[in-house]
Design an enzyme around this catalytic site. Structure first.
Site, PDB file in Angstrom:
ATOM      1  N   SER A  37      16.342  11.734  53.001  1.00  0.00           N
ATOM      2  CA  SER A  37      17.692  11.163  53.043  1.00  0.00           C
ATOM      3  C   SER A  37      17.656   9.703  52.627  1.00  0.00           C
ATOM      4  CB  SER A  37      18.267  11.229  54.463  1.00  0.00           C
ATOM      5  OG  SER A  37      18.390  12.550  54.879  1.00  0.00           O
ATOM      6  N   HIS A  73      21.024  15.640  49.569  1.00  0.00           N
ATOM      7  CA  HIS A  73      19.791  16.303  49.137  1.00  0.00           C
ATOM      8  C   HIS A  73      20.149  17.216  47.972  1.00  0.00           C
ATOM      9  CE1 HIS A  73      16.851  15.529  52.441  1.00  0.00           C
ATOM     10  NE2 HIS A  73      17.940  15.225  53.092  1.00  0.00           N
ATOM     11  N   ARG A  99      14.369  18.823  50.612  1.00  0.00           N
ATOM     12  CA  ARG A  99      13.388  19.540  51.431  1.00  0.00           C
ATOM     13  C   ARG A  99      14.119  20.536  52.308  1.00  0.00           C
ATOM     14  NH1 ARG A  99      12.124  14.368  53.947  1.00  0.00           N
ATOM     15  NH2 ARG A  99       9.900  14.722  53.861  1.00  0.00           N
ATOM     16  N   HIS A 101      14.526  21.636  56.091  1.00  0.00           N
ATOM     17  CA  HIS A 101      14.281  21.059  57.414  1.00  0.00           C
ATOM     18  C   HIS A 101      14.027  22.143  58.449  1.00  0.00           C
ATOM     19  CE1 HIS A 101      16.226  17.552  55.503  1.00  0.00           C
ATOM     20  NE2 HIS A 101      15.562  16.837  56.388  1.00  0.00           N
ATOM     21  N   GLU A 200      19.161  11.948  68.738  1.00  0.00           N
ATOM     22  CA  GLU A 200      18.662  11.789  70.098  1.00  0.00           C
ATOM     23  C   GLU A 200      19.731  11.176  71.010  1.00  0.00           C
ATOM     24  OE1 GLU A 200      17.217  10.282  67.369  1.00  0.00           O
ATOM     25  OE2 GLU A 200      16.051  12.121  67.123  1.00  0.00           O
TER      26      GLU A 200
HETATM   27  I1  8IG Z   1      18.619   9.324  58.442  1.00  0.00           I
HETATM   28  O1  8IG Z   1      18.362   8.255  64.251  1.00  0.00           O
HETATM   29  C1  8IG Z   1      18.180   9.693  60.289  1.00  0.00           C
HETATM   30  N1  8IG Z   1      17.562  10.798  60.616  1.00  0.00           N
HETATM   31  N2  8IG Z   1      16.201  12.239  64.802  1.00  0.00           N
HETATM   32  N3  8IG Z   1      17.296  10.222  64.533  1.00  0.00           N
HETATM   33  C2  8IG Z   1      16.796  11.359  64.001  1.00  0.00           C
HETATM   34  N4  8IG Z   1      16.835  11.644  62.714  1.00  0.00           N
HETATM   35  C3  8IG Z   1      17.402  10.754  61.927  1.00  0.00           C
HETATM   36  C4  8IG Z   1      17.956   9.572  62.385  1.00  0.00           C
HETATM   37  C5  8IG Z   1      17.900   9.290  63.769  1.00  0.00           C
HETATM   38  N5  8IG Z   1      18.447   8.908  61.330  1.00  0.00           N
END
Ligand code: 8IG
Length: 279
Positions: A37, A73, A99, A101, A200
């Site tokens: 990303s 993507h 990719r 995920h 999170e």
């Molecule tokens: I771009 O803050 C991106 N991907 N887990 N946490 C998680 N994945 C992410 C984050 C993030 N920012």
């Protein structure tokens, strides 16, 4: 009647590599890149000839790949011929602009199929990039950070069976050093992969910090393990696109990720273009 058994993931990667060679006319590739990303705008800097040395395919032209699922993507793969310069020999790059995920639920083999295809295509090294959240408040959105090590919170492995692969120095110190010869200000950190696709909670981000993590994301660790299993040297680079939840007051937003990528594109593109010929 007998049914043909499904190929193993390794055999499927061999098939993808054979098809890649057929479609590109390139028998062996040397270095692979996976762009995460925010990294798409940096991709174009890799072909110094402005696209003249690039063949672009849809990943779905190759056996075993499925279409990209995330905005930002592109489901493309590029084969780029880097002309030799000075003591750097001609190189063939294999660049995945997307990719699969873990959170897509297609299984761990689907997540690492690109890595295994790169290995089967002849690559000796792979650059795994991602966009992620940063725990260090000094890492403003758009800051690249070298991955020094990881914590894999998916609880999964791409390897099945009694194969005890060593992960000491998984992210090659040699390649991190090489990056710092190009950009001496690069910091490094421990990347923590959560399963996602939700971000999170602030408490989980604090936990990641207590565990020794500096970066939080949803990719890379399973790919790095598969790369090590295949004998590839691994370079991991995170683009901090947002402060992790609770580190700043602002809620997280995917458009922020894409914007940070656009803003950082020239630094990232320059970094990749200068490092890759020297890997
Ligand atoms: I771009 O803050 C991106 N991907 N887990 N946490 C998680 N994945 C992410 C984050 C993030 N920012």
């Amino acid at each position: 009647m007998t049914e043909t058994p499904a190929p193993t993931p390794y055999a499927l990667a061999e098939q993808a590599a054979a098809r890649l060679a057929e479609l590109t006319g390139v028998e062996r590739h040397d270095v692979a890149l996976v762009l995460g990303s925010g990294w798409l705008p940096a991709a174009d800097a890799l072909d110094g000839a402005g696209g003249a040395n690039t063949t672009e395919l849809d990943v779905t032209d190759l056996p075993g790949f499925s279409a990209a699922a995330v905005a930002g993507h592109s489901g493309k793969v590029r084969s780029i011929r880097l002309e030799g310069q000075g003591d750097a020999p001609e190189r063939h790059l294999l660049v995945f602009l997307s990719r699969t995920h873990y959170y897509e639920g297609k299984g761990v083999d689907a997540v690492v199929h690109g890595v295994r295809t790169a290995a089967a295509a002849g690559c000796r090294a792979i650059v795994l990039t991602n966009g992620c959240g940063g725990l260090n408040p000094a890492w403003m959105p758009g800051t690249p950070v070298l991955i020094s090590d990881h914590i894999n919170l998916t609880g999964r492995s791409p390897i099945v069976g009694a194969r005890f692969v060593d992960l000491t120095d998984l992210y090659a110190a040699r390649l991190r050093e090489l990056c710092r010869t190009v950009d001496p200000d690069l910091d490094e950190g421990v990347y923590v992969q959560f399963p996602g696709p939700h971000y999170e909670t602030p408490a989980e981000v604090r936990m990641a910090g207590i565990l020794g993590g500096n970066l939080v994301g949803m990719s890379t660790t399973l790919e790095a393990i598969a790369a090590r299993e295949a004998g590839l040297e691994v370079l991991g680079i995170s683009l901090v696109t947002n402060l992790a939840a609770g580190i700043s007051d602002a809620p997280l937003d995917h458009s922020e990720v894409l914007e940070a990528g656009r803003a950082a594109a020239s630094r990232m593109g320059d970094l990749l273009a200068r490092i890759v010929p020297r890997i």
